[in-house]
Write a protein that holds these residues in place. Structure first.
Motif, PDB file in Angstrom:
ATOM      1  N   GLY A  67       0.306 -12.674  23.917  1.00 47.94           N
ATOM      2  CA  GLY A  67      -0.536 -11.679  24.557  1.00 47.94           C
ATOM      3  C   GLY A  67      -1.929 -11.626  23.978  1.00 47.94           C
ATOM      4  O   GLY A  67      -2.208 -12.204  22.923  1.00 47.94           O
ATOM      5  N   PHE A  68      -2.781 -10.930  24.671  1.00 47.41           N
ATOM      6  CA  PHE A  68      -4.150 -10.677  24.224  1.00 47.41           C
ATOM      7  C   PHE A  68      -4.278  -9.184  23.995  1.00 47.41           C
ATOM      8  O   PHE A  68      -4.056  -8.390  24.909  1.00 47.41           O
ATOM      9  CB  PHE A  68      -5.163 -11.112  25.296  1.00 47.41           C
ATOM     10  CG  PHE A  68      -5.204 -12.587  25.503  1.00 47.41           C
ATOM     11  CD1 PHE A  68      -6.020 -13.392  24.733  1.00 47.41           C
ATOM     12  CD2 PHE A  68      -4.411 -13.177  26.479  1.00 47.41           C
ATOM     13  CE1 PHE A  68      -6.052 -14.758  24.930  1.00 47.41           C
ATOM     14  CE2 PHE A  68      -4.436 -14.540  26.678  1.00 47.41           C
ATOM     15  CZ  PHE A  68      -5.260 -15.336  25.902  1.00 47.41           C
ATOM     16  N   GLU A  69      -4.622  -8.799  22.767  1.00 47.40           N
ATOM     17  CA  GLU A  69      -4.831  -7.387  22.482  1.00 47.40           C
ATOM     18  C   GLU A  69      -6.309  -7.071  22.644  1.00 47.40           C
ATOM     19  O   GLU A  69      -7.169  -7.755  22.089  1.00 47.40           O
ATOM     20  CB  GLU A  69      -4.407  -7.030  21.065  1.00 47.40           C
ATOM     21  CG  GLU A  69      -4.651  -5.554  20.776  1.00 47.40           C
ATOM     22  CD  GLU A  69      -4.463  -5.176  19.328  1.00 47.40           C
ATOM     23  OE1 GLU A  69      -4.329  -3.974  19.071  1.00 47.40           O
ATOM     24  OE2 GLU A  69      -4.473  -6.062  18.458  1.00 47.40           O
ATOM     25  N   ILE A  70      -6.564  -6.046  23.406  1.00 48.35           N
ATOM     26  CA  ILE A  70      -7.924  -5.542  23.567  1.00 48.35           C
ATOM     27  C   ILE A  70      -7.904  -4.141  22.968  1.00 48.35           C
ATOM     28  O   ILE A  70      -7.246  -3.244  23.504  1.00 48.35           O
ATOM     29  CB  ILE A  70      -8.359  -5.528  25.043  1.00 48.35           C
ATOM     30  CG1 ILE A  70      -8.277  -6.944  25.605  1.00 48.35           C
ATOM     31  CG2 ILE A  70      -9.764  -4.953  25.185  1.00 48.35           C
ATOM     32  CD1 ILE A  70      -8.500  -7.049  27.089  1.00 48.35           C
ATOM     33  N   PRO A  71      -8.552  -3.974  21.788  1.00 48.66           N
ATOM     34  CA  PRO A  71      -8.498  -2.676  21.114  1.00 48.66           C
ATOM     35  C   PRO A  71      -8.843  -1.520  22.055  1.00 48.66           C
ATOM     36  O   PRO A  71      -9.800  -1.584  22.818  1.00 48.66           O
ATOM     37  CB  PRO A  71      -9.530  -2.823  19.993  1.00 48.66           C
ATOM     38  CG  PRO A  71      -9.527  -4.295  19.689  1.00 48.66           C
ATOM     39  CD  PRO A  71      -9.349  -4.939  21.050  1.00 48.66           C
ATOM     40  N   PHE A 159       3.801 -12.712  20.071  1.00 45.38           N
ATOM     41  CA  PHE A 159       2.639 -13.041  19.253  1.00 45.38           C
ATOM     42  C   PHE A 159       1.419 -12.669  20.080  1.00 45.38           C
ATOM     43  O   PHE A 159       1.446 -12.712  21.302  1.00 45.38           O
ATOM     44  CB  PHE A 159       2.656 -14.544  18.944  1.00 45.38           C
ATOM     45  CG  PHE A 159       1.482 -14.997  18.122  1.00 45.38           C
ATOM     46  CD1 PHE A 159       1.420 -14.753  16.770  1.00 45.38           C
ATOM     47  CD2 PHE A 159       0.438 -15.676  18.727  1.00 45.38           C
ATOM     48  CE1 PHE A 159       0.331 -15.173  16.022  1.00 45.38           C
ATOM     49  CE2 PHE A 159      -0.661 -16.100  17.992  1.00 45.38           C
ATOM     50  CZ  PHE A 159      -0.704 -15.846  16.628  1.00 45.38           C
ATOM     51  N   MET A 160       0.322 -12.276  19.411  1.00 44.35           N
ATOM     52  CA  MET A 160      -0.856 -11.900  20.195  1.00 44.35           C
ATOM     53  C   MET A 160      -2.148 -12.281  19.502  1.00 44.35           C
ATOM     54  O   MET A 160      -2.213 -12.436  18.287  1.00 44.35           O
ATOM     55  CB  MET A 160      -0.841 -10.399  20.481  1.00 44.35           C
ATOM     56  CG  MET A 160      -0.979  -9.540  19.268  1.00 44.35           C
ATOM     57  SD  MET A 160      -0.871  -7.822  19.741  1.00 44.35           S
ATOM     58  CE  MET A 160      -0.880  -7.079  18.124  1.00 44.35           C
ATOM     59  N   PHE A 161      -3.173 -12.447  20.329  1.00 42.23           N
ATOM     60  CA  PHE A 161      -4.543 -12.623  19.873  1.00 42.23           C
ATOM     61  C   PHE A 161      -5.240 -11.287  20.042  1.00 42.23           C
ATOM     62  O   PHE A 161      -4.994 -10.582  21.027  1.00 42.23           O
ATOM     63  CB  PHE A 161      -5.295 -13.652  20.738  1.00 42.23           C
ATOM     64  CG  PHE A 161      -4.849 -15.068  20.554  1.00 42.23           C
ATOM     65  CD1 PHE A 161      -4.891 -15.682  19.319  1.00 42.23           C
ATOM     66  CD2 PHE A 161      -4.398 -15.802  21.643  1.00 42.23           C
ATOM     67  CE1 PHE A 161      -4.500 -16.995  19.165  1.00 42.23           C
ATOM     68  CE2 PHE A 161      -4.005 -17.115  21.495  1.00 42.23           C
ATOM     69  CZ  PHE A 161      -4.056 -17.715  20.251  1.00 42.23           C
ATOM     70  N   ARG A 162      -6.121 -10.953  19.114  1.00 37.78           N
ATOM     71  CA  ARG A 162      -6.898  -9.721  19.236  1.00 37.78           C
ATOM     72  C   ARG A 162      -8.309 -10.102  19.666  1.00 37.78           C
ATOM     73  O   ARG A 162      -8.948 -10.937  19.036  1.00 37.78           O
ATOM     74  CB  ARG A 162      -6.933  -8.973  17.911  1.00 37.78           C
ATOM     75  CG  ARG A 162      -7.734  -7.688  17.979  1.00 37.78           C
ATOM     76  CD  ARG A 162      -7.671  -6.934  16.691  1.00 37.78           C
ATOM     77  NE  ARG A 162      -6.640  -5.923  16.823  1.00 37.78           N
ATOM     78  CZ  ARG A 162      -6.492  -4.907  15.990  1.00 37.78           C
ATOM     79  NH1 ARG A 162      -7.296  -4.781  14.959  1.00 37.78           N
ATOM     80  NH2 ARG A 162      -5.551  -4.025  16.185  1.00 37.78           N
ATOM     81  N   ILE A 163      -8.766  -9.501  20.740  1.00 36.48           N
ATOM     82  CA  ILE A 163     -10.111  -9.769  21.256  1.00 36.48           C
ATOM     83  C   ILE A 163     -11.005  -8.616  20.825  1.00 36.48           C
ATOM     84  O   ILE A 163     -10.709  -7.455  21.105  1.00 36.48           O
ATOM     85  CB  ILE A 163     -10.088  -9.900  22.794  1.00 36.48           C
ATOM     86  CG1 ILE A 163      -9.171 -11.057  23.177  1.00 36.48           C
ATOM     87  CG2 ILE A 163     -11.493 -10.089  23.340  1.00 36.48           C
ATOM     88  CD1 ILE A 163      -8.929 -11.181  24.647  1.00 36.48           C
ATOM     89  N   LEU A 164     -12.076  -8.953  20.145  1.00 37.13           N
ATOM     90  CA  LEU A 164     -12.983  -7.929  19.631  1.00 37.13           C
ATOM     91  C   LEU A 164     -14.380  -8.096  20.207  1.00 37.13           C
ATOM     92  O   LEU A 164     -14.840  -9.222  20.416  1.00 37.13           O
ATOM     93  CB  LEU A 164     -13.066  -8.020  18.105  1.00 37.13           C
ATOM     94  CG  LEU A 164     -11.752  -7.811  17.356  1.00 37.13           C
ATOM     95  CD1 LEU A 164     -11.940  -8.110  15.878  1.00 37.13           C
ATOM     96  CD2 LEU A 164     -11.252  -6.397  17.553  1.00 37.13           C
ATOM     97  N   VAL A 169     -14.951  -6.216  13.432  1.00 33.24           N
ATOM     98  CA  VAL A 169     -13.984  -6.988  12.665  1.00 33.24           C
ATOM     99  C   VAL A 169     -12.603  -6.365  12.821  1.00 33.24           C
ATOM    100  O   VAL A 169     -12.476  -5.160  13.070  1.00 33.24           O
ATOM    101  CB  VAL A 169     -14.363  -7.094  11.154  1.00 33.24           C
ATOM    102  CG1 VAL A 169     -15.629  -7.908  10.983  1.00 33.24           C
ATOM    103  CG2 VAL A 169     -14.513  -5.734  10.530  1.00 33.24           C
ATOM    104  N   ALA A 170     -11.569  -7.177  12.669  1.00 34.20           N
ATOM    105  CA  ALA A 170     -10.199  -6.734  12.953  1.00 34.20           C
ATOM    106  C   ALA A 170      -9.785  -5.501  12.149  1.00 34.20           C
ATOM    107  O   ALA A 170      -9.156  -4.597  12.682  1.00 34.20           O
ATOM    108  CB  ALA A 170      -9.226  -7.879  12.699  1.00 34.20           C
ATOM    109  N   LYS A 171     -10.137  -5.429  10.868  1.00 36.74           N
ATOM    110  CA  LYS A 171      -9.637  -4.314  10.063  1.00 36.74           C
ATOM    111  C   LYS A 171     -10.279  -2.976  10.430  1.00 36.74           C
ATOM    112  O   LYS A 171      -9.724  -1.926  10.124  1.00 36.74           O
ATOM    113  CB  LYS A 171      -9.782  -4.608   8.558  1.00 36.74           C
ATOM    114  CG  LYS A 171     -11.202  -4.711   8.061  1.00 36.74           C
ATOM    115  CD  LYS A 171     -11.178  -5.021   6.578  1.00 36.74           C
ATOM    116  CE  LYS A 171     -12.598  -5.135   6.042  1.00 36.74           C
ATOM    117  NZ  LYS A 171     -12.599  -5.487   4.639  1.00 36.74           N
TER     118      LYS A 171
END
Length: 175
Positions: A67-71, A159-164, A169-171
């Motif tokens: 999946g793709f995570e979009i915060p 499993f996923m990718f995070r799109i920012l 930044v991810a944290k």
């Protein structure tokens, strides 16, 4: 009598010719749709294993395994684009597929995930969108139910990718 038979023979021959031309046009439309699907990279997000370096071509366009995570919006998994009636788009009409491609709206009224580039596909001609729909409808159905979509903060099963957005930044990104 002979004139009537000749007329009927000509009419029958022209009907066969029209049928052949129509079948050829459908083949041409499907081939054009295949070209556009390949050019558009649809297999990237909709074929299992693609992002893990081992695309499962036996399940081509059968739905992703990540999946793709979009915060702030959730996690979205590339759906099954094959004509399987239970897990794919097999119950969608050509017009519904075209609408989804060009407006981002699914037949159930839900808007496609932001990671789906329908805004870019909205620029396709109606004939190009119809060709893509014809190609998708011509595929062998693949039975593959993909999970999701997942709400922000909901536990995912893939499993996923995070799109920012640029500069984030991810944290520090919101869940």
């Amino acid at each position: 009598m002979i004139r009537t038979l000749v007329s009927l023979a000509c009419l029958a021959a022209s009907a066969v010719g029209v049928t052949t031309i129509k079948a050829g046009a459908d083949d041409t439309q499907v081939a054009h749709g295949k070209y556009l699907v390949n050019l558009g990279g649809c297999n990237d997000c909709h074929t299992p294993g693609y992002f893990l370096g081992k695309p499962d071509m036996a399940r081509f366009l059968g739905g992703s395994d990540l999946g793709f995570e979009i915060p702030g919006q959730g996690v979205f998994v590339g759906s099954n684009l094959t004509p399987d009636k239970e897990t794919g788009i097999g119950t969608w009409t050509q017009a519904q597929i075209v609408t989804a491609i060009q407006t981002g709206e699914r037949p159930d009224g839900r808007i496609l995930a932001p990671v789906m580039p329908w805004h870019a596909f909205a620029k396709l001609t109606k004939d190009d969108a119809k060709a893509i729909a014809a190609y998708l409808q011509s595929l062998e159905p693949v039975k593959n139910s993909v999970p999701g979509p997942f709400a922000p903060g909901e536990k995912t099963s893939t499993f996923m990718f995070r799109i920012l957005p640029p500069g984030q930044v991810a944290k520090t990104a919101p869940n």
